[in-house]
Design a protein around this motif. Sequence first.
Motif, PDB file in Angstrom:
ATOM      1  N   MET A 188      16.266   1.015  -0.015  1.00 38.77           N
ATOM      2  CA  MET A 188      15.072   1.259   0.798  1.00 38.77           C
ATOM      3  C   MET A 188      14.731   0.081   1.704  1.00 38.77           C
ATOM      4  O   MET A 188      13.912   0.209   2.611  1.00 38.77           O
ATOM      5  CB  MET A 188      13.851   1.502  -0.107  1.00 38.77           C
ATOM      6  CG  MET A 188      13.827   2.829  -0.824  1.00 38.77           C
ATOM      7  SD  MET A 188      13.629   4.221   0.309  1.00 38.77           S
ATOM      8  CE  MET A 188      11.907   4.120   0.723  1.00 38.77           C
TER       9      MET A 188
ATOM     10  N   LEU B   5      13.127  -2.455   0.507  1.00 38.32           N
ATOM     11  CA  LEU B   5      11.771  -2.791   0.063  1.00 38.32           C
ATOM     12  C   LEU B   5      11.771  -3.871  -1.007  1.00 38.32           C
ATOM     13  O   LEU B   5      10.820  -4.002  -1.757  1.00 38.32           O
ATOM     14  CB  LEU B   5      11.082  -1.545  -0.497  1.00 38.32           C
ATOM     15  CG  LEU B   5      10.573  -0.542   0.536  1.00 38.32           C
ATOM     16  CD1 LEU B   5       9.929   0.641  -0.163  1.00 38.32           C
ATOM     17  CD2 LEU B   5       9.578  -1.193   1.477  1.00 38.32           C
TER      18      LEU B   5
ATOM     19  N   ARG C  83      12.688   4.692   6.652  1.00 37.80           N
ATOM     20  CA  ARG C  83      11.871   4.903   5.447  1.00 37.80           C
ATOM     21  C   ARG C  83      10.859   6.020   5.703  1.00 37.80           C
ATOM     22  O   ARG C  83      10.171   6.027   6.709  1.00 37.80           O
ATOM     23  CB  ARG C  83      11.117   3.633   5.084  1.00 37.80           C
ATOM     24  CG  ARG C  83      11.960   2.572   4.449  1.00 37.80           C
ATOM     25  CD  ARG C  83      11.078   1.599   3.690  1.00 37.80           C
ATOM     26  NE  ARG C  83      10.312   0.743   4.585  1.00 37.80           N
ATOM     27  CZ  ARG C  83      10.732  -0.450   4.993  1.00 37.80           C
ATOM     28  NH1 ARG C  83      11.917  -0.898   4.603  1.00 37.80           N
ATOM     29  NH2 ARG C  83       9.983  -1.181   5.796  1.00 37.80           N
ATOM     30  N   GLY C  84      10.796   6.940   4.749  1.00 38.46           N
ATOM     31  CA  GLY C  84       9.830   8.018   4.878  1.00 38.46           C
ATOM     32  C   GLY C  84      10.368   9.173   5.686  1.00 38.46           C
ATOM     33  O   GLY C  84      10.006  10.320   5.476  1.00 38.46           O
TER      34      GLY C  84
ATOM     35  N   MET D 294      11.051   7.716  -1.218  1.00 39.73           N
ATOM     36  CA  MET D 294      11.149   7.252  -2.600  1.00 39.73           C
ATOM     37  C   MET D 294       9.908   7.665  -3.368  1.00 39.73           C
ATOM     38  O   MET D 294       8.792   7.632  -2.855  1.00 39.73           O
ATOM     39  CB  MET D 294      11.305   5.737  -2.611  1.00 39.73           C
ATOM     40  CG  MET D 294      11.607   5.189  -3.983  1.00 39.73           C
ATOM     41  SD  MET D 294      12.361   3.551  -3.920  1.00 39.73           S
ATOM     42  CE  MET D 294      12.315   3.113  -5.645  1.00 39.73           C
TER      43      MET D 294
ATOM     44  N   PHE E 230       7.866   6.822  -6.846  1.00 36.90           N
ATOM     45  CA  PHE E 230       7.801   5.738  -7.832  1.00 36.90           C
ATOM     46  C   PHE E 230       7.380   6.257  -9.179  1.00 36.90           C
ATOM     47  O   PHE E 230       6.864   7.362  -9.341  1.00 36.90           O
ATOM     48  CB  PHE E 230       6.860   4.641  -7.348  1.00 36.90           C
ATOM     49  CG  PHE E 230       7.353   3.996  -6.080  1.00 36.90           C
ATOM     50  CD1 PHE E 230       8.378   3.075  -6.131  1.00 36.90           C
ATOM     51  CD2 PHE E 230       6.819   4.348  -4.851  1.00 36.90           C
ATOM     52  CE1 PHE E 230       8.836   2.493  -4.971  1.00 36.90           C
ATOM     53  CE2 PHE E 230       7.276   3.769  -3.694  1.00 36.90           C
ATOM     54  CZ  PHE E 230       8.294   2.835  -3.734  1.00 36.90           C
ATOM     55  N   GLN E 231       7.592   5.362 -10.145  1.00 39.50           N
ATOM     56  CA  GLN E 231       7.439   5.714 -11.537  1.00 39.50           C
ATOM     57  C   GLN E 231       6.044   6.213 -11.906  1.00 39.50           C
ATOM     58  O   GLN E 231       5.886   7.254 -12.507  1.00 39.50           O
ATOM     59  CB  GLN E 231       7.768   4.461 -12.361  1.00 39.50           C
ATOM     60  CG  GLN E 231       7.905   4.745 -13.823  1.00 39.50           C
ATOM     61  CD  GLN E 231       8.488   3.520 -14.534  1.00 39.50           C
ATOM     62  OE1 GLN E 231       9.070   2.650 -13.905  1.00 39.50           O
ATOM     63  NE2 GLN E 231       8.349   3.471 -15.827  1.00 39.50           N
ATOM     64  N   ASP E 232       4.995   5.398 -11.495  1.00 37.30           N
ATOM     65  CA  ASP E 232       3.660   5.708 -12.022  1.00 37.30           C
ATOM     66  C   ASP E 232       2.790   6.390 -10.963  1.00 37.30           C
ATOM     67  O   ASP E 232       2.286   5.743 -10.062  1.00 37.30           O
ATOM     68  CB  ASP E 232       3.010   4.407 -12.505  1.00 37.30           C
ATOM     69  CG  ASP E 232       1.724   4.678 -13.264  1.00 37.30           C
ATOM     70  OD1 ASP E 232       1.331   5.861 -13.349  1.00 37.30           O
ATOM     71  OD2 ASP E 232       1.122   3.723 -13.752  1.00 37.30           O
TER      72      ASP E 232
ATOM     73  N   ALA F  56       0.256   5.069  -7.664  1.00 40.55           N
ATOM     74  CA  ALA F  56       1.050   5.144  -6.435  1.00 40.55           C
ATOM     75  C   ALA F  56       0.240   5.662  -5.245  1.00 40.55           C
ATOM     76  O   ALA F  56       0.700   5.608  -4.115  1.00 40.55           O
ATOM     77  CB  ALA F  56       2.269   6.021  -6.649  1.00 40.55           C
TER      78      ALA F  56
ATOM     79  N   ILE G 249       4.310  13.735  -0.451  1.00 45.65           N
ATOM     80  CA  ILE G 249       4.411  12.674   0.549  1.00 45.65           C
ATOM     81  C   ILE G 249       5.875  12.389   0.850  1.00 45.65           C
ATOM     82  O   ILE G 249       6.307  12.273   1.995  1.00 45.65           O
ATOM     83  CB  ILE G 249       3.706  11.382   0.059  1.00 45.65           C
ATOM     84  CG1 ILE G 249       2.202  11.599  -0.049  1.00 45.65           C
ATOM     85  CG2 ILE G 249       4.014  10.212   0.982  1.00 45.65           C
ATOM     86  CD1 ILE G 249       1.455  10.442  -0.696  1.00 45.65           C
TER      87      ILE G 249
ATOM     88  N   ASP H 124       0.992  -0.403  -6.442  1.00 47.72           N
ATOM     89  CA  ASP H 124       2.037   0.589  -6.171  1.00 47.72           C
ATOM     90  C   ASP H 124       1.779   1.360  -4.880  1.00 47.72           C
ATOM     91  O   ASP H 124       2.704   1.736  -4.175  1.00 47.72           O
ATOM     92  CB  ASP H 124       2.127   1.579  -7.340  1.00 47.72           C
ATOM     93  CG  ASP H 124       2.785   0.931  -8.557  1.00 47.72           C
ATOM     94  OD1 ASP H 124       3.283  -0.205  -8.388  1.00 47.72           O
ATOM     95  OD2 ASP H 124       2.786   1.540  -9.631  1.00 47.72           O
ATOM     96  N   TYR H 125       0.508   1.626  -4.588  1.00 45.18           N
ATOM     97  CA  TYR H 125       0.260   2.464  -3.402  1.00 45.18           C
ATOM     98  C   TYR H 125       0.605   1.731  -2.123  1.00 45.18           C
ATOM     99  O   TYR H 125       0.805   2.360  -1.086  1.00 45.18           O
ATOM    100  CB  TYR H 125      -1.164   3.013  -3.387  1.00 45.18           C
ATOM    101  CG  TYR H 125      -2.275   2.015  -3.503  1.00 45.18           C
ATOM    102  CD1 TYR H 125      -2.924   1.830  -4.715  1.00 45.18           C
ATOM    103  CD2 TYR H 125      -2.682   1.278  -2.407  1.00 45.18           C
ATOM    104  CE1 TYR H 125      -3.957   0.923  -4.836  1.00 45.18           C
ATOM    105  CE2 TYR H 125      -3.712   0.366  -2.524  1.00 45.18           C
ATOM    106  CZ  TYR H 125      -4.348   0.195  -3.745  1.00 45.18           C
ATOM    107  OH  TYR H 125      -5.365  -0.706  -3.849  1.00 45.18           O
TER     108      TYR H 125
ATOM    109  N   THR I 272       4.114   2.486  -1.888  1.00 42.14           N
ATOM    110  CA  THR I 272       4.224   3.853  -1.393  1.00 42.14           C
ATOM    111  C   THR I 272       4.103   3.880   0.134  1.00 42.14           C
ATOM    112  O   THR I 272       4.888   4.529   0.824  1.00 42.14           O
ATOM    113  CB  THR I 272       3.117   4.740  -1.993  1.00 42.14           C
ATOM    114  OG1 THR I 272       3.176   4.625  -3.408  1.00 42.14           O
ATOM    115  CG2 THR I 272       3.278   6.185  -1.577  1.00 42.14           C
TER     116      THR I 272
ATOM    117  N   ALA J  81       7.101   2.642   1.671  1.00 42.67           N
ATOM    118  CA  ALA J  81       8.174   3.638   1.570  1.00 42.67           C
ATOM    119  C   ALA J  81       8.000   4.743   2.603  1.00 42.67           C
ATOM    120  O   ALA J  81       8.947   5.427   2.959  1.00 42.67           O
ATOM    121  CB  ALA J  81       8.188   4.229   0.164  1.00 42.67           C
ATOM    122  N   LYS J  82       6.756   4.890   3.081  1.00 36.80           N
ATOM    123  CA  LYS J  82       6.529   5.883   4.133  1.00 36.80           C
ATOM    124  C   LYS J  82       7.053   5.387   5.465  1.00 36.80           C
ATOM    125  O   LYS J  82       7.126   6.149   6.438  1.00 36.80           O
ATOM    126  CB  LYS J  82       5.027   6.143   4.301  1.00 36.80           C
ATOM    127  CG  LYS J  82       4.394   6.928   3.192  1.00 36.80           C
ATOM    128  CD  LYS J  82       2.894   7.016   3.464  1.00 36.80           C
ATOM    129  CE  LYS J  82       2.163   7.652   2.310  1.00 36.80           C
ATOM    130  NZ  LYS J  82       0.708   7.564   2.510  1.00 36.80           N
ATOM    131  N   GLY J  83       7.338   4.089   5.542  1.00 37.69           N
ATOM    132  CA  GLY J  83       7.775   3.524   6.810  1.00 37.69           C
ATOM    133  C   GLY J  83       6.628   2.930   7.587  1.00 37.69           C
ATOM    134  O   GLY J  83       6.736   2.652   8.776  1.00 37.69           O
TER     135      GLY J  83
END
Lengths: 334, 324, 556
Positions: free
Chosen positions: A56, A58, A90-91, A96, A98-100, A104, A167, B204-205, B208, B211-213
């Motif tokens: 990713m 990241l 990305r996106g 991706m 994620f776990q939780d 998130a 998402i 985490d968000y 996120t 990860a959305k770019g």
Amino acid sequence: MSDNLLSVRELVIHYETDEEVVEAVNNISFDLKKGEILGLVGETGAGKTTTALGIMGLLPPKVANVISGSVELDGNDLLRMTDRQMRKIRGKRISMIFQDPMTALNPVKTVGDQISEVVLLHDRCSKAEALRRAQEMLGMVGIVPERYRDYPHQFSGGMKQRIVIAIALACRPDLLIADEPTTALDVTIQAQILDMMRNLQKENGTSMILITHDLGVVAEMCDHCAVMYAGELVEYGTVEAVFDHPKHPYTEALYRSIPSLDKDVERLHVIPGMVTDPASLPAYCSFADRCGDACGMCRTLDPKVLDLGGGHTVKCLKYTSKWEGKTDGKTESA
Amino acid sequence: MLKYIVKRILYLIPILLGVSAIIFALKTITPGDPARQILGNEASEEQVQAKREELGLNDPVVVQYLRYIGGIVTGGDFGDSYRTGEPVLSEIVPRLWTSAKITFGAVIIGAAVGVLLGIISALKKYTWADSLVLVISMFFQSVPEFVVALVLIMIFAVNLHLLPATGLESWQGYIMPMLCIGLSSVAGYTRITRSSMLEVLGEDYIRTARAKGQSESNITVHHALRNAMIPVAQSVGTNLGNAIGGGMVLETVFGVPGVGKYIVDSITQRNYPSVLGGALIIAMVLTVINLIVDVSFVLIDPRLKTTIISGGAKRAPKKKIKAA
Amino acid sequence: MRLKKLTAAVLAGTMVLALTACGKDAPTQSGGGTPGTEKTNEADGGGEQQNEPAVAGVLTPNSDPVNTNTSDETLRIGLSSEPSTLWGASEGKAENEEQIINAALLDRLVNVDPVTKEVLPNLATDWEWVDETHCKFILRDDVTMSDGTPLVAEDVVYTVGIWTERCATNDTGKFIVGAEAEDEKTVTIEFTVAAPDLLAMMAWGNFGIVSEDEVNAAGGLDAVGKNPAVGSGKYRFKEWKSGQSVTLERNDSYWNPDYKGYFKEIVFTFTSDAAAREMAIESGDSDLTIDVPISQAATYAQSSAVSTYIYSFGQVIHLWYNMGENAKATKDQKVRAAIDKALNFDAVTQVATAGFGTPAMAYMDPAATYYKENYTAEERAVDIEGAKALLAEAGYENGLEITALGLADLTPVLTVMQANLAEAGITLNIDTPDTAQFVEGAFGGSYDIICVGDDLTVRTPTIVPFCTKLNVNGPGMVIGGPKWTTDELDAAIAALISESDTSKLEEQGLAIGNMLKEQTVCSNLYSEMKAVITAKDLKGYCTRERGYIDVTTLYR
């Protein structure tokens, strides 16, 4: 080669701090075809998430370094891309999960906003259109679309993970990386989520990397399976090959640690010893110290990846001609 | 929500009773006769006694206290200033307004500068910029406010002739007191913003969003900032108290006719009705402002709406345990 | 860890830089003055100042020519605190700030020349002592009060009535029986005691004349202090913004056509911090400030950006020994003499006046017309051995512990004394409570030694107040002092007050001083000083009684 969506080659990732260097991912290579699901299994700390974040782009900046290797998406090396180029990918092309799911989602934004955000970023459309798309996605993951105005804290854990999936899939990515998507959820919900993911994956033809330590999930969902240990890919092959004919002693040990309903075992098998510390990996086979089959050679040589035929690869000295240990180790385990 | 607000206002009662009881107790145990205070050093003993009788100072302390509280409750009567003989309330209200303007400006300046520095140091953590911000904010926190005030006067009034040194006769007069009180709170806001930003950026968000770019700047502004502002906003309430405290000293330096100077002057003049009234009114104002701040959190953090509306924070910890 | 250390180092560096920057700033302003003289608090600073006259940058009040112009400009004066009233006499009060402002609003029967101390005509053109306690005043016929009515004798009678009624217990009313109008322009005031200098006291701030009508128009006697639209003074009351400022405007119909008030308006503002008030002058926001601590003023004296006035005003600070009922060791004259010998008066004066004053050589102030030194330099020198010998004689060879009471601003002085006395084996405990507690302690006599000053230039009954029977035996009407006197001393003071032959005064003053010296009733410390900072271009700084500023004479 052309039908490979993703191709990871000799990827090495280190975490470097003042005190130590953690060799998190060591020289791993694998391919992923379009529409396929790859299961990435291994114990905690095996480097699964690092691999995913590496793909990713990241990885935590400054601390984590990609030492060498390439990650090609449709033949373009992601590792050579600029931040701006990566943001476009990305996106949009790779998503991706994620776990939780509890953490998130941004607690101060409505879920509608959070879904439409990714749409607005990658698809040229109006805000209203993006919101409509968000509602559509909510419907797709099984949530009443009208709830797009609600905040994350108004949803349960399973629903939150559905939103996270919404998402991730909002821009119809080519590749979805799901990092233990169900670990944090109740067992009953896990199955629902996995079912939904598989259906959506099939509908959209999305390729997927499913990171898990649950071999059952892999068996049910995946086409290929990659087993990681101490940052190395110790075994790779089709799910059938790896499950029916596990070659690496670690893979075998993993199977033995699965509880089985058919067999009446008093205690589950436990792999002896601790997971090898990735901060001080030995110069020889990193599993040797826990391996029941290890011989003297295992503690001097680092094994190479061997192709056992049919794309089934294993990283173990047992299958080299030089092997001098007990070859019947396999029968013992059967 | 209404129930919550009413409840919070009811909390005011014990707070104010406590504040008034403490100051009242201080008044009675400190030496110095208020009657003599009013009449001056050369008054005769008979005059002093007559004044004591008139002021009710010969009654038991409890009676005096109850009479005082009664006056406030029934007629908003905070007593008369020993020094001027005017009702304390009518002396305080215009001063309160002056102080409010300065405190408000100071909080805005302090929060704006502090949050900005906090964001910079969070985004540039462990770099020279981070250290510089730390040094700047610690400087303003550790140097006493009146020193900063004098240095500011030296620079802006004496050397540059840009701002008036003292007084509030023009709008420029407000700038330095605001700046001074504001700057002293910068360190607090910076520290809270920095740690809160770092915490939020590790959430985490945020991953996120990446990860959305989403771009880093958008992540900072749209995702991190609002979440990071929750503890900052909470500290505004506390800082308001500090700002009023700092205002006490600075109003004296800058010759600002505010409540702070009023109370400080009243303390040196042992003008107890004014001290007592001033402290009580400030306590009241602070509580109300804290209430407003708390209610406004709902706007920042939607999670609070449920807890507040459903009548109390009791449910919140339970939820947290479940989430964990 | 490394980062923390680095940060700490940078922080320390910044602090040092900031401090040196501040340090640099001061000499730049002071126009290249010797930096060493800024440290006037220590004894070594004094040595330096004796070598070079630090007073060079200091101006003397009452030395500029009289102003002859008027302008539309505004004079801005920074006061340290806001008065509670602008006419203290109406409320039985007397506050410093009120006295200063009130003196510009209300006019008095007579004036006193600030230099010669000569009593000059003002509202009264002439006066005559009818007998020892009655003084007859002839009023001007061209004076108009604030309401436009002419000044008449009945106005004086009304005003004197306010003094005797409302100020019965303080200096304003204490010595006055009342007044009687003979005709429109003639009024006689009766005093309680025979004291020719009470005439000069009529020039003080609290003795301004008003008319009953204007007081009633201003809201009556209880409200007029807040709205003093009364009197016939050089300025009129314009506005009082509570907590912020008091504004006066020039009285263009003032009776004396020779008088010129340069400033159209005078605005008083209130800032308790002296440094802030001074900086307001440097920045041009303010023209003048009073009540600057001498040690601070000494620094500004080096500055070319402002003018500094430092002056004494006829008030000597004395260290009184408690000899009254509550007295302990100080009842013994040997102990008092021992303390007097052990004290280093040079050091005490140095600290108290930042090197601008000299130790007192008599009980009286050099500004008094009847001043005469009655101490020699040897007598004033430090004599630790002599002090120890006296203490041993008194039975305190093993040391003595005493308590000094004083206001907080005297702490430096008391600290020097503490060090002096320690050498002679006396432990001095310093008690500097706030004003109210000080007053209580001083009234009750709960101290061994106490530092207080009193005005010694005007021979009113308030002179040498600590040793007059009225105060010592009276209803505790005086703060501090020995709480003791003798018939002889009391008579000598009474004689000084009532003496009309000025040629005898010096002898009488000396007699009192010698009585006090023989008994070591007090140790004479130094003449108290005031410091005032003004804008560079401000001229005409004149003083009134007790060194108060006369705000009406200033000009540019």
